[in-house]
Design a protein around this motif. Structure first.
Motif, PDB file in Angstrom:
ATOM      1  N   TRP A  15       9.278  -3.681 -78.358  1.00  0.00           N
ATOM      2  CA  TRP A  15      10.614  -3.443 -78.929  1.00  0.00           C
ATOM      3  C   TRP A  15      11.541  -4.649 -78.900  1.00  0.00           C
ATOM      4  N   GLY A  16      11.061  -5.775 -78.390  1.00  0.00           N
ATOM      5  CA  GLY A  16      11.879  -6.977 -78.350  1.00  0.00           C
ATOM      6  C   GLY A  16      12.700  -7.076 -77.085  1.00  0.00           C
ATOM      7  N   THR A  61      19.599   5.964 -74.608  1.00  0.00           N
ATOM      8  CA  THR A  61      19.099   4.672 -75.091  1.00  0.00           C
ATOM      9  C   THR A  61      19.446   3.578 -74.093  1.00  0.00           C
ATOM     10  N   THR A  63      20.183  -0.791 -74.332  1.00  0.00           N
ATOM     11  CA  THR A  63      20.437  -1.879 -75.269  1.00  0.00           C
ATOM     12  C   THR A  63      19.773  -3.127 -74.705  1.00  0.00           C
ATOM     13  N   THR A  64      18.862  -3.710 -75.485  1.00  0.00           N
ATOM     14  CA  THR A  64      18.150  -4.898 -75.031  1.00  0.00           C
ATOM     15  C   THR A  64      19.068  -6.118 -75.086  1.00  0.00           C
ATOM     16  N   ARG A  68      19.399  -4.642 -79.498  1.00  0.00           N
ATOM     17  CA  ARG A  68      18.703  -3.507 -80.100  1.00  0.00           C
ATOM     18  C   ARG A  68      18.777  -2.297 -79.175  1.00  0.00           C
ATOM     19  N   GLU A  69      19.102  -1.151 -79.741  1.00  0.00           N
ATOM     20  CA  GLU A  69      19.079   0.097 -78.970  1.00  0.00           C
ATOM     21  C   GLU A  69      17.677   0.698 -79.059  1.00  0.00           C
ATOM     22  N   VAL A  70      17.132   1.014 -77.903  1.00  0.00           N
ATOM     23  CA  VAL A  70      15.787   1.592 -77.816  1.00  0.00           C
ATOM     24  C   VAL A  70      15.902   2.925 -77.078  1.00  0.00           C
TER      25      VAL A  70
END
Length: 149
Positions: A15-16, A61, A63-64, A68-70
């Motif tokens: 997912w980065g 979620t 946040t990376t 990005r929200e995962v």
């Protein structure tokens, strides 16, 4: 996988972001290694109910570091699937636990302890132990905590 860090590396590839973005979730799943450092530690959190609890604790979620929200559920499911190949239910762990008499007892009297030490069964209980760790009464009915005293 052998270590929470390796799960985190896998998440960052998927997912980065950085492994550190995911590490807290994977460490939470493997925290039970403090109790027993073999496969049995997974009985506490490596199942569908553990995944739901993870979402409750960490939120829906994360946040990376890249913004990005995962979904936390995705990360939790990834951890369990990497260890087992699938997501199971806690009931599958429960079915594998061999019931012992002490597991069903709320409290034992001294008489109960002495009788159990001598016979392997609580005082006043006859016959083989059942699936819930209790035996049967002399009349054939199943003994319960309130009946076997």
């Amino acid at each position: 996988m052998a270590d929470s860090y390796h799960h985190a590396v896998s998440s960052s590839r998927r997912w980065g972001g950085e492994p550190a973005d995911y590490l807290a979730i994977h460490q939470w799943f493997d925290e039970s290694k403090r109790i027993t450092c073999d496969f049995r530690h997974r009985a506490l959190r490596h199942h569908a109910e553990g995944i739901a609890l993870c979402v409750d604790i960490f939120g829906p979620t994360i946040t990376t570091s890249l913004g990005r929200e995962v979904p936390t559920r995705w990360i939790a499911e990834q951890h369990v699937k990497e260890d087992f190949g699938r997501v199971s239910s806690f009931i599958n762990w429960v079915r594998a636990i061999k019931p012992e008499p002490w597991m069903g007892r709320v409290a034992m009297t001294s008489e109960d302890l002495i009788a159990f030490a001598r016979s392997g069964q609580p005082a006043g209980v006859t016959g083989p132990m059942t699936h819930n760790g209790l035996g049967s009464n002399p009349d054939g009915t199943q003994a319960g905590p309130e009946q076997d005293r």
